[in-house]
Design a protein around this motif. Sequence first.
Motif, mmCIF file in Angstrom:
data_model
loop_
_atom_site.group_PDB
_atom_site.id
_atom_site.type_symbol
_atom_site.label_atom_id
_atom_site.label_comp_id
_atom_site.label_asym_id
_atom_site.label_seq_id
_atom_site.Cartn_x
_atom_site.Cartn_y
_atom_site.Cartn_z
ATOM 1 N N LEU A 21 7.277 -3.801 5.312
ATOM 2 C CA LEU A 21 7.171 -4.046 6.752
ATOM 3 C C LEU A 21 7.294 -2.750 7.540
ATOM 4 C CD1 LEU A 21 6.685 -6.253 8.765
ATOM 5 C CD2 LEU A 21 9.135 -6.775 8.777
ATOM 6 N N ASN A 22 8.142 -1.832 7.070
ATOM 7 C CA ASN A 22 8.206 -0.502 7.698
ATOM 8 C C ASN A 22 6.849 0.179 7.626
ATOM 9 O OD1 ASN A 22 10.897 -0.722 8.329
ATOM 10 N ND2 ASN A 22 11.634 0.580 6.685
ATOM 11 N N LYS A 23 6.231 0.135 6.454
ATOM 12 C CA LYS A 23 4.915 0.741 6.266
ATOM 13 C C LYS A 23 3.890 0.097 7.179
ATOM 14 C CE LYS A 23 1.478 2.992 4.379
ATOM 15 N NZ LYS A 23 1.248 4.420 4.703
ATOM 16 N N TYR A 24 3.928 -1.219 7.254
ATOM 17 C CA TYR A 24 2.959 -1.939 8.092
ATOM 18 C C TYR A 24 3.120 -1.564 9.560
ATOM 19 C CZ TYR A 24 0.636 -5.749 10.525
ATOM 20 O OH TYR A 24 -0.171 -6.472 11.378
ATOM 21 N N LEU A 25 4.366 -1.535 10.049
ATOM 22 C CA LEU A 25 4.607 -1.232 11.456
ATOM 23 C C LEU A 25 4.254 0.211 11.800
ATOM 24 C CD1 LEU A 25 8.024 -3.058 12.021
ATOM 25 C CD2 LEU A 25 5.853 -3.639 13.097
ATOM 26 N N LEU A 26 4.684 1.138 10.943
ATOM 27 C CA LEU A 26 4.529 2.562 11.248
ATOM 28 C C LEU A 26 3.121 3.087 10.993
ATOM 29 C CD1 LEU A 26 7.893 3.768 9.709
ATOM 30 C CD2 LEU A 26 7.337 3.727 12.146
ATOM 31 N N SER A 27 2.404 2.454 10.085
ATOM 32 C CA SER A 27 1.083 2.960 9.698
ATOM 33 C C SER A 27 -0.043 2.011 10.090
ATOM 34 C CB SER A 27 1.049 3.215 8.185
ATOM 35 O OG SER A 27 -0.166 3.767 7.785
ATOM 36 N N PRO B 109 9.350 6.066 14.356
ATOM 37 C CA PRO B 109 10.308 5.896 13.245
ATOM 38 C C PRO B 109 11.768 5.998 13.662
ATOM 39 C CG PRO B 109 9.197 8.023 13.097
ATOM 40 C CD PRO B 109 8.484 7.241 14.148
ATOM 41 N N ILE B 110 12.073 6.827 14.676
ATOM 42 C CA ILE B 110 13.469 6.971 15.100
ATOM 43 C C ILE B 110 13.929 5.690 15.789
ATOM 44 C CG2 ILE B 110 15.117 8.319 16.475
ATOM 45 C CD1 ILE B 110 13.262 10.699 16.224
ATOM 46 N N PHE B 111 13.090 5.150 16.669
ATOM 47 C CA PHE B 111 13.428 3.897 17.351
ATOM 48 C C PHE B 111 13.559 2.754 16.344
ATOM 49 C CE2 PHE B 111 12.068 -0.085 19.396
ATOM 50 C CZ PHE B 111 13.005 -0.162 20.424
ATOM 51 N N LEU C 250 6.590 7.301 5.633
ATOM 52 C CA LEU C 250 5.774 6.098 5.443
ATOM 53 C C LEU C 250 4.566 6.068 6.363
ATOM 54 C CD1 LEU C 250 8.498 3.332 4.955
ATOM 55 C CD2 LEU C 250 6.808 4.092 3.272
ATOM 56 N N ARG C 251 4.580 6.873 7.418
ATOM 57 C CA ARG C 251 3.406 6.964 8.290
ATOM 58 C C ARG C 251 2.246 7.660 7.595
ATOM 59 N NH1 ARG C 251 4.372 9.545 14.032
ATOM 60 N NH2 ARG C 251 2.107 9.320 13.941
ATOM 61 N N TYR C 252 2.570 8.507 6.621
ATOM 62 C CA TYR C 252 1.547 9.352 6.020
ATOM 63 C C TYR C 252 1.291 9.067 4.540
ATOM 64 C CZ TYR C 252 2.655 11.991 10.244
ATOM 65 O OH TYR C 252 2.877 12.356 11.544
ATOM 66 N N ASN D 268 5.523 6.987 -2.163
ATOM 67 C CA ASN D 268 6.848 7.118 -1.568
ATOM 68 C C ASN D 268 7.932 6.738 -2.570
ATOM 69 O OD1 ASN D 268 9.219 5.630 -0.093
ATOM 70 N ND2 ASN D 268 8.368 6.976 1.466
ATOM 71 N N GLN D 269 7.689 5.682 -3.325
ATOM 72 C CA GLN D 269 8.653 5.231 -4.324
ATOM 73 C C GLN D 269 8.743 6.203 -5.501
ATOM 74 O OE1 GLN D 269 10.735 2.009 -4.375
ATOM 75 N NE2 GLN D 269 10.442 2.964 -2.387
ATOM 76 N N ALA D 270 7.610 6.803 -5.856
ATOM 77 C CA ALA D 270 7.608 7.782 -6.944
ATOM 78 C C ALA D 270 8.498 8.973 -6.600
ATOM 79 C CB ALA D 270 6.179 8.249 -7.226
ATOM 80 N N ILE D 271 8.391 9.444 -5.350
ATOM 81 C CA ILE D 271 9.216 10.568 -4.918
ATOM 82 C C ILE D 271 10.682 10.146 -4.818
ATOM 83 C CG2 ILE D 271 9.635 12.233 -3.053
ATOM 84 C CD1 ILE D 271 6.626 11.926 -2.354
#
Length: 327
Positions: free
Chosen positions: A47-53, A60-62, A117-119, A125-128
């Motif tokens: 959901l973070n990925k969906y919202l931000l991207s 992301p700060i908000f 997650l925006r990029y 992201n999980q691999a890193i």
Amino acid sequence: MLPSFFRNWKGKRKPTVEAIAMKAVIPWTTTWIVISWYSSNIGVLLLNKYLLSNYGFKYPIFLTMCHMLACSLLSYLAIAWLKVVPMQSIGSTKQFVKITVLCLFFCFSVVLGNVSLRYLPVSFNQAIGATTPFFTAVFAYIMSKKRESWVTYVTLMPVVAGVIIASRAEPSFHLFGFLMCVSATAARAFKSVLQAILLSSEEEKLNSMNLLMYMAPIAVAILLPATLLMERNVIAMAVVLAREDMKIVYYLLFNSSLAYFVNLTNFLVTKHTSALTLQVLGNAKGAVAVVVSILIFRNPVSLVGMLGYSLTVLGVILYSESKKGNK
């Protein structure tokens, strides 16, 4: 002598129906807690990925501040009213300062993770993020001179090598997103090592739920001015988006509540299993998150990239086993 099974059985009464029922309930309870932990972890990530991207809510700060506000309110509700765990108090100003320092690095890691997650796709992201043990070992040595066995250090080699391979083969590689994700992973590891150092005495130790209850309001106090300075139009944009589509309000409410549920289920999994089991389940969770994210977002992946990520996960598993063997 009789085998242990027969020795233990001999002379004992037959288990009652209630005792059998109790034994049957415990595994199911644990199973549902683990499922809830997986669902909330992967859910908030996606959901973070969906919202931000995908949705275009590029704040992301908000978003992190919303998470911390929900954690602050729900933590107090769970501890003070529902009595999930006994309430622990902060004993001194010195302890409060230590918690504030931890909170700074916690906010730093979460914000940078959301920025990445925006990029980057969730899979990369999980691999890193799987390289956390590497940074933990490095910081533990630098900050407290804590040495691991040579076997443990050897197991960290595939952890790093796998991410290097995955990075070179990642179709959606973005340098800024990569640097943000690595920084978030390092900050998360630094926070865990710092926590072990700062809250080492028995008088200052707090369980994870109480620590979250005290850290979350401090995080809101830190993130609010940061939001106003760096994401000045976020409120106006949120109002515009809400007028166009009320779903954004529900997304933010659900996403923030899910962020707290991640911490709650994390605590419950540890309580019903063990810290080591949590670590093993966490390794598997990363792999599940990768598969689910690829199925949902359809981000391109390469065979070499997947092999690199698999190598990282293998290294983390070997690292966990070597740590268990040293205890």
